[in-house]
Enzyme design. Structure first.
Site, PDB file in Angstrom:
ATOM      1  N   SER A 135     -65.383 -47.889  23.008  1.00  0.00           N
ATOM      2  CA  SER A 135     -65.272 -47.353  21.655  1.00  0.00           C
ATOM      3  C   SER A 135     -66.201 -46.149  21.555  1.00  0.00           C
ATOM      4  CB  SER A 135     -65.662 -48.437  20.640  1.00  0.00           C
ATOM      5  OG  SER A 135     -65.704 -47.902  19.337  1.00  0.00           O
ATOM      6  N   LYS A 161     -61.107 -45.792  22.700  1.00  0.00           N
ATOM      7  CA  LYS A 161     -60.907 -45.808  21.235  1.00  0.00           C
ATOM      8  C   LYS A 161     -61.784 -44.730  20.637  1.00  0.00           C
ATOM      9  CE  LYS A 161     -62.746 -49.000  17.829  1.00  0.00           C
ATOM     10  NZ  LYS A 161     -62.845 -50.426  17.436  1.00  0.00           N
ATOM     11  N   LYS A 163     -63.351 -43.023  17.184  1.00  0.00           N
ATOM     12  CA  LYS A 163     -63.618 -43.199  15.757  1.00  0.00           C
ATOM     13  C   LYS A 163     -63.135 -41.949  15.030  1.00  0.00           C
ATOM     14  CE  LYS A 163     -65.838 -47.175  15.690  1.00  0.00           C
ATOM     15  NZ  LYS A 163     -65.399 -48.333  14.884  1.00  0.00           N
ATOM     16  N   ASP A 188     -59.859 -45.634  15.315  1.00  0.00           N
ATOM     17  CA  ASP A 188     -60.403 -46.577  14.335  1.00  0.00           C
ATOM     18  C   ASP A 188     -61.033 -45.790  13.191  1.00  0.00           C
ATOM     19  OD1 ASP A 188     -61.524 -48.660  12.929  1.00  0.00           O
ATOM     20  OD2 ASP A 188     -62.852 -49.342  14.549  1.00  0.00           O
ATOM     21  N   GLU A 213     -56.412 -48.359  13.889  1.00  0.00           N
ATOM     22  CA  GLU A 213     -57.193 -49.488  13.385  1.00  0.00           C
ATOM     23  C   GLU A 213     -57.760 -49.205  12.001  1.00  0.00           C
ATOM     24  OE1 GLU A 213     -60.109 -50.654  16.288  1.00  0.00           O
ATOM     25  OE2 GLU A 213     -61.188 -51.955  14.916  1.00  0.00           O
ATOM     26  N   ASP A 238     -58.861 -54.782  11.245  1.00  0.00           N
ATOM     27  CA  ASP A 238     -60.171 -55.291  11.665  1.00  0.00           C
ATOM     28  C   ASP A 238     -60.841 -55.872  10.408  1.00  0.00           C
ATOM     29  OD1 ASP A 238     -62.877 -55.572  12.304  1.00  0.00           O
ATOM     30  OD2 ASP A 238     -63.128 -53.608  13.210  1.00  0.00           O
ATOM     31  N   LYS A 262     -62.779 -60.485  15.726  1.00  0.00           N
ATOM     32  CA  LYS A 262     -64.234 -60.511  15.945  1.00  0.00           C
ATOM     33  C   LYS A 262     -64.740 -61.825  15.376  1.00  0.00           C
ATOM     34  CE  LYS A 262     -65.012 -55.533  15.333  1.00  0.00           C
ATOM     35  NZ  LYS A 262     -65.488 -54.496  14.375  1.00  0.00           N
ATOM     36  N   GLY A 290     -65.571 -55.398  18.969  1.00  0.00           N
ATOM     37  CA  GLY A 290     -66.985 -55.490  19.323  1.00  0.00           C
ATOM     38  C   GLY A 290     -67.856 -55.049  18.174  1.00  0.00           C
TER      39      GLY A 290
HETATM   40  O1  OSB Z   1     -65.046 -51.146  13.725  1.00  0.00           O
HETATM   41  O2  OSB Z   1     -64.826 -51.870  15.676  1.00  0.00           O
HETATM   42  C1  OSB Z   1     -65.550 -51.463  14.786  1.00  0.00           C
HETATM   43  C2  OSB Z   1     -69.152 -51.214  16.052  1.00  0.00           C
HETATM   44  C3  OSB Z   1     -69.847 -51.638  14.942  1.00  0.00           C
HETATM   45  C4  OSB Z   1     -69.153 -51.947  13.800  1.00  0.00           C
HETATM   46  C5  OSB Z   1     -67.752 -51.850  13.779  1.00  0.00           C
HETATM   47  C6  OSB Z   1     -67.061 -51.451  14.888  1.00  0.00           C
HETATM   48  C7  OSB Z   1     -67.771 -51.098  16.038  1.00  0.00           C
HETATM   49  C8  OSB Z   1     -67.152 -50.598  17.252  1.00  0.00           C
HETATM   50  C9  OSB Z   1     -67.933 -50.775  18.545  1.00  0.00           C
HETATM   51  O3  OSB Z   1     -66.112 -49.979  17.278  1.00  0.00           O
HETATM   52  C10 OSB Z   1     -67.268 -51.666  19.510  1.00  0.00           C
HETATM   53  C11 OSB Z   1     -68.213 -52.069  20.619  1.00  0.00           C
HETATM   54  O4  OSB Z   1     -68.992 -53.029  20.440  1.00  0.00           O
HETATM   55  O5  OSB Z   1     -68.186 -51.421  21.659  1.00  0.00           O
HETATM   56 MG    MG Z   2     -62.949 -51.522  13.888  1.00  0.00          MG
END
Ligand code: OSB
Ligand code: MG
Length: 368
Positions: A135, A161, A163, A188, A213, A238, A262, A290
């Protein structure tokens, strides 16, 4: 199992590189380590609530309060059968799923250690290793983003992924897609759009993404349905999916076609497995999200993601992608085929590095 003593440890760990989402940039990651002592065994759990309420309403502060004032008094000194019994006992505490999930994970660790079985075995997961991706946070410019993505591809990640947020979406994602036409790519938004502003991300529908996402607010199931009608790319939820009931309603409503699971968000691993099972039954693929976990939560994620309906790569990267030093002795490494091995030792299958825990502790309290 009589729960004799519980320790709460608020940790703050520096990230290898900053992580920026639509709700902000962080340089270090807070979490609460929950240690439960029962019948000569020690179980560990991770509460993934962050310092700020950007991803969800819970924070390390609210989680500490709910744990100390409500959850621990309900279980300390009690004979608790295991995770299912625990969930019954905290049923009347509304919400605060991350606080509950931290304790529930420690109970799974205890059950595994007592029965000499790994979490994977307890869950019935079959895969010895799971497909993972990375991510990638928002960067200062599309050029920086391309450099960061290139680095992760060199590390061996085969799914990326990105952001996104309003103003930093189509341009950034198009640049990465142009550089890597065949890369497994997804985005995401962490609920940064509404139906109106989401019109701006329509061009993403032509970039051959695995999924989009959580574009809209967590409580906008219906609007996700309306948006999904307009997109050929699957939407994935999510933040919106906080229980197996929410998952069922989202699927009935066709608010998404893929579910991110999660354990922290849904109150624990028991509920996470239940969501997996529901989605399996109705033919909807899931993948493991994650929360920048320490080695403790990462071990749990790997066990969870070994279940059969985890059909997309998880946000479960190698330890070195997050922390130069972790609180477990084990460090998870990426295999050449963009997988990570599932732990096989009893319980979570990790050992705690107490020196590292001390180093990152900003608050600790013991409860008897
Ligand atoms: O939205 O998936 C998410 C990290 C913190 C809070 C929300 C998210 C995330 C990530 C990181 O996208 C995923 C990872 O742990 O590598
Ligand atoms: Mg997410």
């Amino acid at each position: 199992m009589k729960l004799e003593k519980i320790t709460l440890t608020h940790l703050r760990m520096p990230l290898v590189s900053h992580f920026e989402t639509s709700f902000g940039r962080i340089f270090d990651r807070d979490s609460i380590l929950i240690t439960i002592y029962a019948e000569g065994l020690t179980g560990y759990g991770e509460c993934v609530a962050d310092r700020d309420p950007g991803y969800a309403y819970e924070t390390s502060g609210t989680a500490w309060h709910i744990l100390q004032d409500f959850i621990l008094p309900a279980i300390l000194g009690q004979d608790i059968d295991g995770p299912a019994d625990f969930r019954q006992r905290v049923k009347n505490i509304k919400g605060h799923e991350m606080a509950k999930a931290g304790v529930e994970m420690a109970l799974w660790d205890l059950v595994g250690k007592r029965e000499n079985k790994s979490l994977q075995t307890l869950f019935g997961g079959g895969k010895p290793k799971v497909d993972v991706g990375v991510s990638v946070g928002l960067q200062d410019s599309p050029d920086d983003l391309l450099r960061v993505v290139e680095g992760y591809l060199e590390d061996g990640y085969r799914r990326v992924k990105l952001k996104i947020k309003p103003g930093r979406d189509v341009g950034d994602v198009s640049a990465v897609r142009a550089a890597y036409p065949d890369l497994k790519l997804q985005v995401d938004a962490n609920s940064a759009y509404d139906l109106e502003t989401a019109q701006a991300i329509r061009p993403l529908d032509n970039l051959d993404l695995l999924l989009i996402e959580q574009p809209l607010s967590e409580d906008d199931l219906w609007d996700h349905h309306v948006l999904q009608r307009d997109f050929k790319t699957p939407l994935c939820l999510d933040e919106s999916i906080i229980s197996v009931r929410h998952a069922r309603q989202a699927l009935e409503m066709e608010a998404c076609r893929i579910v991110n699971i999660k354990a922290g968000r849904v109150g624990g691993l028991t509920e996470a497995v239940a969501i997996h099972d529901l989605c399996y039954t109705v033919g909807v693929p899931v993948w493991c999200g994650g929360m920048l976990e320490t080695g403790v939560g990462r071990a749990a994620n790997l066990a969870l993601a070994s279940l059969p309906n985890f059909l997309f790569p998880g946000d479960i990267s190698a330890s070195e992608r997050y922390y130069a030093q972790d609180i477990t002795h084990e460090r998870f490494t990426l295999n050449a085929d963009s997988t990570i091995d599932v732990p096989t030792a009893p319980g979570l299958g990790v050992a705690i590095n107490t020196d590292a825990v001390k180093k990152f502790t900003i608050r600790e309290e013991k409860f008897k």
